[in-house]
Design an enzyme around this catalytic site. Sequence first.
Site, PDB file in Angstrom:
ATOM      1  N   SER A  60      45.779  39.262  44.079  1.00 22.50           N
ATOM      2  CA  SER A  60      44.387  39.358  44.502  1.00 22.50           C
ATOM      3  C   SER A  60      44.154  38.549  45.786  1.00 22.50           C
ATOM      4  CB  SER A  60      43.474  38.916  43.365  1.00 22.50           C
ATOM      5  OG  SER A  60      42.154  39.335  43.589  1.00 22.50           O
ATOM      6  N   ASP A 207      43.184  45.339  40.412  1.00 23.09           N
ATOM      7  CA  ASP A 207      43.514  43.927  40.629  1.00 23.09           C
ATOM      8  C   ASP A 207      44.685  43.465  39.761  1.00 23.09           C
ATOM      9  OD1 ASP A 207      43.276  40.932  40.407  1.00 23.09           O
ATOM     10  OD2 ASP A 207      41.582  41.320  41.733  1.00 23.09           O
TER      11      ASP A 207
END
Length: 727
Positions: A60, A207
């Site tokens: 991320s 993610d």
Amino acid sequence: MRRLFVLLFLLFPLLGIAQEAQPKVGLVLSGGAARGLAHIGVLKALEEQGVRIDAIAGTSMGAVIGGLYASGYSIAELEEVALTMDWQQVLSDDPPRTDVPFRRKQDDRDFLIKQRLSFRDDGSLGLPLGVIQGQNLALLLERLLVRSSDVRDFDRLPIPFRAVATDIANDQKVVFRSGHLPQVIRASMSIPAVFAPVELDGRLLVDGGMVDNIPVDVARDMGVDRVIVVDIGTPLKPRKELLTVVDVLNQSITMMTRRNSEEQLATLRDSDVLVQPDMARFAVTDFGRGEEMIEAGYQAAKVLQPRLSELVRRSGGNPALTLARSAQQRAPVIHAIQVDNDSKVGDEVIRNYIRQPIGEPLDMAKLQRDMGTLYGLDYFERVQYRMVSRNDRNTLVIDAREKRTGTDYLRMGLNLSDDFNGDSVFNLGASFRKNGINRLGAEWLTRVQLGDRQELFSEFYQPLDVGSRWFVAPNLRAEAWNLESVLDNDPIAEYRVQRYGYGFDIGRQIANNGELRFGIGQAWGDAEVRIGERDQPEFSFTEGYYELQYAFDTLDNVDFPNEGEEISLNLRQYDASLGADDRYRQWQIKLDKAFSQGPHSLVVGARYGRTLDDAQVVTSSFQLGGAQQLSGFRQDALAGQNVSLGRMVYYRRMTPRSFLPLDFPLYFGASLERGRVWNNDNAFDSGYINAASVFLGYETPLGPLNFSYGLNDENEKALYLNLGHSF
């Protein structure tokens, strides 16, 4: 001498062994949205202490910072990016309004509600896979990584790099060792439901924090001996702070990421180093506090200097990293431009918007604006670019993907104005725009409005060239509105005017800022007394006219602008050769200029309209009145063949700027106005009227809400609630 030579010869292998004995160090950067800016401070402390990083694994926001650093960005450059970035713009899809094509700018003025419904070609409603499609984020990553985006093997970066994403279709971890670096990083940070997933190699990616927020295992697989782990994960909220469904959703995601994070942290060895900056006071959306978070990361790594000193590399820095940083300033020369497109518009249309010269260094600023303009056409799910280098030739590839949610749009609108004296204006409207009727980008716009002012308008807009510079636009219109008739400054009747007509325009767009049209039209209608003296004449009329229109718009915000200007000029010649009852001329000019300094903004504006020659008053009148339009009068209370208005509107933003796309600021302001309305026959002349107002403005999800109090020197006072008009 010979003995010294032999001794040195024997020592060289031992020196190599000593060099090899130094441990390879891997850096693990966790996810955490805005809190990930603390990674920059950790990297700054590591560099100052002489710790050389041999491999980086990130998830991320950790993939963003880690990918930039691995590709050659210096700490100073990372800090500059973090602290000067317009994060609100990045975390949205809309390009800056100045980059949007002029025709799309006009959509802002049609109706109130900013959000719209999109429909596919089969008529089904298209719903997006995320609140944010990630257009601006993807463009940012492409811009930042343009000089290394052609590196497909991440082991060939100055520092070997890995990014982690999640295949949402099967809950599997995906570790990227190769690929298009900006796209890989974009996939790693696709927070579910917030950012749309990234489709890559047949997988739908979100993610990486969902499965591996602190990828220690990934770093070890890169062959490192010891790892430095930076954990900036979000802590769980206490019970008393779980107040909304959003809080519960965020807590659920946090629980998921913390669970896999704890599993990874449990694998750390005594020789590894764990850096945990104090991030309790920072939220995942605190992009505006970047400097504080960087400092928090720096201090957390600095206090670990005794542990980190064991990892200091005696041989100095990374030569590949130094070389990469020296190359950051060199823009690649573009030898060819290629369009990869599956949308409704032709490749040549897309190519026309790219102004990059062949044989010249890449002009990044101009390319970013071109991408914004293309995306603003409303045809694309995303518009991105990438560099492909082969045989010392650089090809700029424009990747345009059609919107999966459809390109036909329905917008609803509501406009309400009430002066709290019994007079109110209410309009309900809708517009439907069908896009991509042909490869040149023709569109059909239909607009309907019901209420105080009724309207049905339909226009077919056909570009004549690939750049949409020249166009034709036949149109149909039906409308009805109320208008007061005044004699000796006293209202004697209110007419209901109805008009039906058609027109044909040919025009020229002027870059993204303006439009020039020449057209002809005919209309028929009647005017009936609605309120007042019944002995006033009722009549029918026929109009035929030539028209020249010019419009220019560079405002950064149509509701509460901070900068830019807007100009519109309309010239009409009513002529008997086109069937008009009267031969007369009319013209009107409007302009607004916005200035700002910090939270303070000022808009200076003017309006002037004239009717030349003799004409029927009811059908040739302009209207004026309402909040910030000669405050104190109700909306459109004054009508006359000639009108003038000058005004200054000041407002101050009262709420801090949000770094999320959902930013609904509150404003406090005031206005000063001076205007006049008069007829050519001298039966009515208001004289110059001075007016003023104070107001509170709020940008709601539906549009601007304006509550104001106005008065003027005609002893007229009014309270206004305007939903849909700012000023």
